[in-house]
Scaffold this active site. Sequence first.
Site, PDB file in Angstrom:
ATOM      1  N   LYS A   1      -1.523  -2.350   7.406  1.00 30.22           N
ATOM      2  CA  LYS A   1      -1.524  -2.659   8.823  1.00 30.22           C
ATOM      3  C   LYS A   1      -0.226  -3.614   9.151  1.00 30.22           C
ATOM      4  O   LYS A   1       0.273  -3.993   8.281  1.00 30.22           O
ATOM      5  CB  LYS A   1      -2.849  -3.291   9.163  1.00 30.22           C
ATOM      6  CG  LYS A   1      -4.061  -2.772   8.884  1.00 30.22           C
ATOM      7  CD  LYS A   1      -4.230  -1.404   9.815  1.00 30.22           C
ATOM      8  CE  LYS A   1      -5.541  -0.587   9.578  1.00 30.22           C
ATOM      9  NZ  LYS A   1      -5.663   0.199   8.145  1.00 30.22           N
TER      10      LYS A   1
ATOM     11  N   SER B   1      -4.123   5.888   9.583  1.00 28.04           N
ATOM     12  CA  SER B   1      -4.237   4.501  10.506  1.00 28.04           C
ATOM     13  C   SER B   1      -2.698   4.018  10.925  1.00 28.04           C
ATOM     14  O   SER B   1      -2.471   3.107  11.854  1.00 28.04           O
ATOM     15  CB  SER B   1      -4.755   3.480   9.940  1.00 28.04           C
ATOM     16  OG  SER B   1      -4.322   2.687   8.833  1.00 28.04           O
TER      17      SER B   1
END
Length: 138
Positions: A94, A57
């Site tokens: 993230k 990701s």
Amino acid sequence: MSHPAENNSLDIPFFNESVAAGFPSPAVGELNGTLDLNEYCIRHPSATYFIRARGESMIGVGIGDGDILIVDRSLTARNGDIIIAAVSGEFTVKRLEKLPNSPVRLIPENPDFSPITITPELNAEFFGVVTHCLKKMR
């Protein structure tokens, strides 16, 4: 067996030259002493930990599966920082998005993944700011 508090530094040469990632340039090779990676990468030793990245990701910022992340818990996360968070009990790395008049979001750096909007129901906790990424090349 050595004690973790002992100074086990290695004197690895550090050259004060950059290496071209584009067109080659003549190497001057000026030795600038040594580089202690602990000193370079860790500002707050008692608040720092290492964690291994899993998944894809964050490939857009060069964090790949298996990379080692250096995380500082003492830093206050700001908009745009890459952070470690637990969302509904699962850890994730993230980019933090904190914009005025908007909900906080965790943004992946891969278009195949969706952002996570932080809501009270998600039970999210932040566990530090990623300061460095160690990538094994071979």
